[in-house]
Design a protein around this motif. Sequence first.
Motif, short mmCIF file in Angstrom:
data_model
loop_
_atom_site.label_atom_id
_atom_site.label_comp_id
_atom_site.label_asym_id
_atom_site.label_seq_id
_atom_site.Cartn_x
_atom_site.Cartn_y
_atom_site.Cartn_z
N LYS A 7 0.85 -1.20 0.00
CA LYS A 7 0.00 0.00 0.00
C LYS A 7 0.88 1.24 0.00
CE LYS A 7 -2.47 -2.13 3.55
NZ LYS A 7 -3.28 -2.01 4.74
N ASN A 8 1.53 1.52 -1.09
CA ASN A 8 2.46 2.64 -1.19
C ASN A 8 1.82 3.97 -0.80
OD1 ASN A 8 4.63 1.09 -2.03
ND2 ASN A 8 4.02 1.22 -4.17
N GLY A 9 2.46 4.66 0.16
CA GLY A 9 1.99 5.97 0.58
C GLY A 9 0.90 5.97 1.62
N GLN A 10 0.37 4.80 1.98
CA GLN A 10 -0.69 4.71 2.98
C GLN A 10 -0.07 4.58 4.37
OE1 GLN A 10 -4.02 4.88 2.49
NE2 GLN A 10 -3.62 5.25 0.32
N PRO A 11 -0.63 5.25 5.39
CA PRO A 11 -0.09 5.11 6.74
C PRO A 11 -0.28 3.69 7.26
CG PRO A 11 -2.05 6.48 6.74
CD PRO A 11 -1.73 6.18 5.32
N CYS A 12 0.75 3.14 7.90
CA CYS A 12 0.73 1.76 8.38
C CYS A 12 1.45 1.68 9.72
CB CYS A 12 1.38 0.84 7.36
SG CYS A 12 1.37 -0.90 7.86
N THR A 13 0.84 1.01 10.70
CA THR A 13 1.47 0.89 12.02
C THR A 13 2.52 -0.20 12.04
OG1 THR A 13 -0.29 -0.60 12.72
CG2 THR A 13 -0.56 1.73 13.22
N PHE A 14 2.55 -1.05 11.04
CA PHE A 14 3.50 -2.16 11.01
C PHE A 14 4.79 -1.82 10.27
CE2 PHE A 14 -0.55 -4.20 11.76
CZ PHE A 14 -0.24 -5.01 12.84
N MET A 15 4.88 -0.64 9.71
CA MET A 15 6.09 -0.26 8.98
C MET A 15 7.11 0.39 9.92
SD MET A 15 5.84 -1.25 5.91
CE MET A 15 7.26 -0.45 5.22
N ASN A 16 8.37 0.07 9.72
CA ASN A 16 9.47 0.74 10.40
C ASN A 16 10.62 0.88 9.42
OD1 ASN A 16 10.77 -1.75 10.31
ND2 ASN A 16 10.43 -2.21 12.46
N LYS A 17 11.75 1.29 9.88
CA LYS A 17 12.89 1.53 8.99
C LYS A 17 13.37 0.26 8.27
CE LYS A 17 14.50 5.46 11.61
NZ LYS A 17 15.54 6.04 12.45
N THR A 21 6.80 -5.14 9.57
CA THR A 21 7.04 -6.04 10.70
C THR A 21 5.91 -7.03 10.92
OG1 THR A 21 6.06 -4.43 12.22
CG2 THR A 21 8.44 -4.33 11.90
N PHE A 22 4.87 -6.98 10.08
CA PHE A 22 3.76 -7.91 10.21
C PHE A 22 4.22 -9.31 9.83
CE2 PHE A 22 -0.05 -10.03 8.44
CZ PHE A 22 -0.75 -10.13 9.62
N ASN A 23 3.61 -10.32 10.41
CA ASN A 23 3.94 -11.71 10.15
C ASN A 23 3.84 -12.01 8.66
OD1 ASN A 23 4.52 -14.39 10.48
ND2 ASN A 23 2.50 -14.96 11.21
N GLY A 24 4.93 -12.34 8.03
CA GLY A 24 4.96 -12.61 6.61
C GLY A 24 5.48 -11.44 5.80
N GLY A 25 5.60 -10.29 6.41
CA GLY A 25 6.18 -9.13 5.73
C GLY A 25 5.26 -8.35 4.83
N GLN A 26 3.97 -8.71 4.77
CA GLN A 26 3.03 -7.94 3.97
C GLN A 26 1.60 -8.23 4.40
OE1 GLN A 26 3.76 -9.00 -0.05
NE2 GLN A 26 2.89 -11.02 0.11
N CYS A 27 0.70 -7.30 4.07
CA CYS A 27 -0.70 -7.44 4.43
C CYS A 27 -1.37 -8.52 3.57
CB CYS A 27 -1.43 -6.12 4.23
SG CYS A 27 -0.88 -4.83 5.34
N PRO A 53 -4.10 -5.83 9.05
CA PRO A 53 -3.30 -6.48 8.02
C PRO A 53 -3.78 -7.88 7.64
CG PRO A 53 -2.13 -6.45 10.09
CD PRO A 53 -3.37 -5.66 10.30
N ASP A 54 -4.53 -8.54 8.52
CA ASP A 54 -5.03 -9.88 8.23
C ASP A 54 -6.52 -9.95 8.52
OD1 ASP A 54 -5.28 -12.53 7.61
OD2 ASP A 54 -4.04 -13.27 9.25
N PRO A 55 -7.37 -9.62 7.55
CA PRO A 55 -8.81 -9.60 7.77
C PRO A 55 -9.40 -10.95 8.16
CG PRO A 55 -8.26 -8.50 5.72
CD PRO A 55 -7.02 -9.16 6.22
N ALA A 56 -8.83 -12.04 7.68
CA ALA A 56 -9.37 -13.37 8.00
C ALA A 56 -9.31 -13.64 9.51
CB ALA A 56 -8.61 -14.44 7.25
#
Length: 95
Positions: A7-17, A21-27, A53-56
Amino acid sequence: MDCVTIKNGQPCTFMNKKGCTFNGGQCKTVIEKCEGCDRILEIETAKYCNATPDPAMKWRAGTCNLATHMKNEKKGGPVAKVNPLKASKRAAGKK
């Protein structure tokens, strides 16, 4: 921090430098039960949830608490028991 993986440019709480950091590295993409929700974000090839990040995972215990398209159905729960002695004292005190 803004997402740079999917999600380029969208605010995300799982992103860091270091990246996502979400399990699997992506939503993960939305599931069928999510269709009609206002939180769906359409990105080029797929649809993603803007809130989780994981709707299921949100749908495993029943309905998603973030779903905007679902009505909150209140179930007829147990009626509170009233102590008749206390009720009569309350009624006598109001007179």
